[in-house]
Scaffold this active site. Sequence first.
Site, short mmCIF file in Angstrom:
data_model
loop_
_atom_site.label_atom_id
_atom_site.label_comp_id
_atom_site.label_asym_id
_atom_site.label_seq_id
_atom_site.Cartn_x
_atom_site.Cartn_y
_atom_site.Cartn_z
N HIS A 41 13.63 20.18 6.99
CA HIS A 41 14.61 19.46 7.80
C HIS A 41 14.01 18.95 9.11
O HIS A 41 14.57 18.06 9.74
CB HIS A 41 15.81 20.37 8.06
CG HIS A 41 17.07 19.64 8.40
ND1 HIS A 41 17.15 18.74 9.44
CD2 HIS A 41 18.29 19.65 7.82
CE1 HIS A 41 18.39 18.26 9.49
NE2 HIS A 41 19.09 18.79 8.51
N SER A 42 12.86 19.50 9.52
CA SER A 42 12.21 18.98 10.72
C SER A 42 11.61 17.61 10.45
O SER A 42 11.34 16.84 11.36
CB SER A 42 11.11 19.94 11.19
OG SER A 42 10.13 20.07 10.19
#
Lengths: 451, 451
Positions: free
Chosen positions: B135-136
């Site tokens: 998700h980064s």
Amino acid sequence: MSFMPPTDSMFLLAENRDHPMHVGGLQLFVPPEGAGPEFTEDLLESFRRAGNVSPLFRKRPGQPIGTRWKNDETIDFDHHVRHSAVPGPGRIRELLQLTSRWHGALLDRHRPLWEVHVVEGLKDGRVAVYTKVHHSMVDGVSALRLLQRSLSEDPDDRDCLPPWALPSRRTPAPRKSFDPLALVGAGAGAVGEMAGLVPASLKIAHQVIRDHDITLPRAPKTVLNGPIGGARRFAAQSWEIERIQRVAKSSATTMNDVVLAMVSGALRQYLLEQHALPDEPMTAMVPVSLSLRAGDDVAPGNSTGLIVVNLATDREAGATRLEEISYSSRQAKKIVSDLSPTQFLAISALQMLPLAMTPIPGFVRYTNPPFNVIVSNVPGPREEMYFNGAKLDGMYPVSIVTDGQALNITLASRDKYLDFGLIGCRKSVPHLQRLLGHLESSLAELEQAWG
Amino acid sequence: MSFMPPTDSMFLLAENRDHPMHVGGLQLFVPPEGAGPEFTEDLLESFRRAGNVSPLFRKRPGQPIGTRWKNDETIDFDHHVRHSAVPGPGRIRELLQLTSRWHGALLDRHRPLWEVHVVEGLKDGRVAVYTKVHHSMVDGVSALRLLQRSLSEDPDDRDCLPPWALPSRRTPAPRKSFDPLALVGAGAGAVGEMAGLVPASLKIAHQVIRDHDITLPRAPKTVLNGPIGGARRFAAQSWEIERIQRVAKSSATTMNDVVLAMVSGALRQYLLEQHALPDEPMTAMVPVSLSLRAGDDVAPGNSTGLIVVNLATDREAGATRLEEISYSSRQAKKIVSDLSPTQFLAISALQMLPLAMTPIPGFVRYTNPPFNVIVSNVPGPREEMYFNGAKLDGMYPVSIVTDGQALNITLASRDKYLDFGLIGCRKSVPHLQRLLGHLESSLAELEQAWG
């Protein structure tokens, strides 16, 4: 709920995503004559049905981590016992890739710390079982012993139980041996027994070094001795004991020496290909067993200590390497035979000490390693073994790698074979599987010289 | 090497073994007519051969974690693109079990943060692709969009490229939407933009609440809102859009309302079976899109905000639940329509705020959740789509669960279907797959009432 001793908790505290602290074993089985396609399903069922899970396999770390063990009443077998399949073309190569992935993944700490994969899809019809157990629960040698104890010498025996369902009296005794990995955990901040042991050992060790005029072997820096990541590579292969025995006999060395010479030749070839062979000879750390003398200062039983052996990787000829390895190993054992077990354990601890420092950021970058590689030989069954009629056809240890020790070679004897398991950090040990070919050509070279 | 913005780094900093912070997608493909057994191998090869890996898929977190991105020149395709197989009997059930395991395992931070499994062995001949992205790197909606963009409407197109090889201009723009998970990371100690946003938003939100006389819905405590572990359960199924549309039409509600009514009925049945249905109605957090008005105070484009809808799980009849859900949803949207986008984002942030507190130990045990479950609907392709001739036959989102939110339901539209992906904590959401049956019987009940 019970108090967790530091010898357990340090492996939980030292663990992180780059340093999983579980040990494993990859077993191969030949299904019994006439077994149909439902064999894997039946095996899975027998694993899941095994009712009486022993206390060891019910233990789960309580909160805060490292303080206590909790006991789980109910076991979620669907979590612990997993059905998996090798993708096409179904060779051992694909099985090893899967094993590498499984061994690089952390265990779930909300459950007892073990996991078993029953693996179908090998084109040769064999079925594999990969077992993974956290080092805080049981050490590598005891884990392999548990796997063995679930087997039977009798091919008609149908009462075999999986390791977690063995009667309690057959579960392993508390650790008595000197565990090569113990100091890794100790360095990560665990307190108590281990922390107390180190300063005392250091004093004894330095006394021994002075009294016996010992020079500890020095290891060069190599690509195998840097920081590691979390992904793994695993390779495994079996060699006939007879071939190794024959070389040992005609060269007047030991089987262990020949194994080390195989490892030496393989590492030399592997590092040459990468233009990374150091000028100075590499060394191996080898656990050796210690028969305690009567009237000694530690409790009776078998114990293990460590010796460091010169691998002579700077020598081109296999025969020369074997000679130097054998000499170095005899020297180390000669020193050991003069020591009391306590002195031996102290010297072992001293040699492991730099590993205990590795959790300090950057440490492994700036110091020489205490040795270059760990080579461990674990005794296994001397006969053909069976699990409910399925013949054991391989039992490969899958050990732990750490910062500074990116490769570990552990082998287990089984019937007429030595089963080698090589585990490495995926990033620092590229093309790990090439070592298998190099091990074979090393042995072949020795056979030519001494055959 | 480049600076890492806090909107990226918070997902790395918030991550640990119980809270992996990657999103995923499970795709099913029907091989083209006449494709032989080498189809999977060819697909793998085309994935690994894809030469020009886009910058997004070369990014790897540098040290110390959370400070900068590094760019990897060489990509280890054997690490990122994995061949896997479903064990016997090769049903979707076994595929979902594998997906659960993969989604519970952390990505290796020493490589760019993505992983793809090409999965053979489904007895119906379909081939699955599970893709996992941190998700980064990219949020869930953008990740699904990337998967879509690698597909073609033309069954004869053979120039399709995997997501990581798409030309840069087709990679997603920086996040513009309000990310429901953003505050989870923010609470874990990230600084900068997000931390600055919260107090400002709070002020605006409280102003809005006073001015508009808004009562925010209250959610009861349920078993879905406790702390979570690291292992996952995943379930997935497709429903025909036409069935849902028909109910929406005859009941004068929206498709979204009908989906929420399905979820409501399924949760009610599931919790009843566990004797765990709360007396008060449960609520769902639903991201809704926001068309920005001209002359507004934020940059133009599409943005997303959050509304909380009453699921009416205390009502026995499906028709009644649908009515109440529709009413609650209309109320929420009515309020929203009166707000400026900034005010809407502020209210959304306020409702997410308790999630931001969940990294504080024990927090989720002592407070009511802000809502009971996240239900997200992501628009997908409206036509049949193909990857080099293989027809897309399912595209199930696999989202993230957190402490306090142990179940997440995300669905994607595709051609004539809605593909539901349900991800849950393995321990807090036992028998997650039963929700699939309950979703179906909920829909059937609605069809009977409104058909």
